[in-house]
Design a protein around this motif. Structure first.
Motif, PDB file in Angstrom:
ATOM      1  N   PRO A  11       0.839  -1.192   0.000  1.00 26.64           N
ATOM      2  CA  PRO A  11       0.000   0.000   0.000  1.00 26.64           C
ATOM      3  C   PRO A  11       0.882   1.254   0.000  1.00 26.64           C
ATOM      4  O   PRO A  11       1.908   1.299   0.689  1.00 26.64           O
ATOM      5  N   SER A  12       0.497   2.233  -0.786  1.00 25.98           N
ATOM      6  CA  SER A  12       1.262   3.483  -0.811  1.00 25.98           C
ATOM      7  C   SER A  12       0.508   4.615  -0.129  1.00 25.98           C
ATOM      8  O   SER A  12       1.107   5.617   0.250  1.00 25.98           O
ATOM      9  N   SER A  13      -0.822   4.468   0.005  1.00 25.48           N
ATOM     10  CA  SER A  13      -1.594   5.455   0.758  1.00 25.48           C
ATOM     11  C   SER A  13      -2.891   4.825   1.238  1.00 25.48           C
ATOM     12  O   SER A  13      -3.396   3.880   0.647  1.00 25.48           O
ATOM     13  N   ARG A  14      -3.393   5.372   2.328  1.00 24.33           N
ATOM     14  CA  ARG A  14      -4.662   4.898   2.895  1.00 24.33           C
ATOM     15  C   ARG A  14      -5.340   6.110   3.524  1.00 24.33           C
ATOM     16  O   ARG A  14      -4.775   6.758   4.393  1.00 24.33           O
ATOM     17  N   THR A  15      -6.569   6.398   3.078  1.00 22.45           N
ATOM     18  CA  THR A  15      -7.309   7.554   3.563  1.00 22.45           C
ATOM     19  C   THR A  15      -8.638   7.095   4.138  1.00 22.45           C
ATOM     20  O   THR A  15      -9.387   6.374   3.473  1.00 22.45           O
ATOM     21  N   THR A  40      -7.763   3.134  -0.502  1.00 20.00           N
ATOM     22  CA  THR A  40      -6.377   2.682  -0.424  1.00 20.00           C
ATOM     23  C   THR A  40      -5.784   2.554  -1.817  1.00 20.00           C
ATOM     24  O   THR A  40      -6.442   2.119  -2.751  1.00 20.00           O
ATOM     25  N   ARG A  41      -4.525   2.934  -1.912  1.00 20.82           N
ATOM     26  CA  ARG A  41      -3.788   2.820  -3.166  1.00 20.82           C
ATOM     27  C   ARG A  41      -2.716   1.748  -2.959  1.00 20.82           C
ATOM     28  O   ARG A  41      -1.812   1.907  -2.143  1.00 20.82           O
TER      29      ARG A  41
END
Length: 69
Positions: A11-15, A40-41
């Motif tokens: 994962p590179s981002s999680r909002t 999530t990316r």
């Protein structure tokens, strides 16, 4: 959980997206539940939604489900 997550890569981002409280879930007994969603990316899936289901067991919350869409 690893069999679902591993093919997606890191994962590179999680909002944080939302949280919903409910007393009922399909196929589960009545109780206290929270459904938490994250945008999530992942390396191999750049537009995923992770859903974590928590169930209340006496004085604490326990993860009772994890889904990726």
């Amino acid at each position: 959980m690893q069999s679902v997550r591993q093919p997606l890569g890191r994962p590179s981002s999680r909002t944080f997206q939302s949280v919903m409280q409910t007393k009922t879930l399909p196929g589960a007994p009545a109780g206290d539940y929270q459904i938490i969603q994250f945008q999530t990316r992942f390396a191999n899936k750049p537009n995923a939604v992770e859903t974590v289901v928590l169930s209340r067991e006496q004085a604490y919350w326990r993860v009772s489900g994890y889904f990726i869409r």
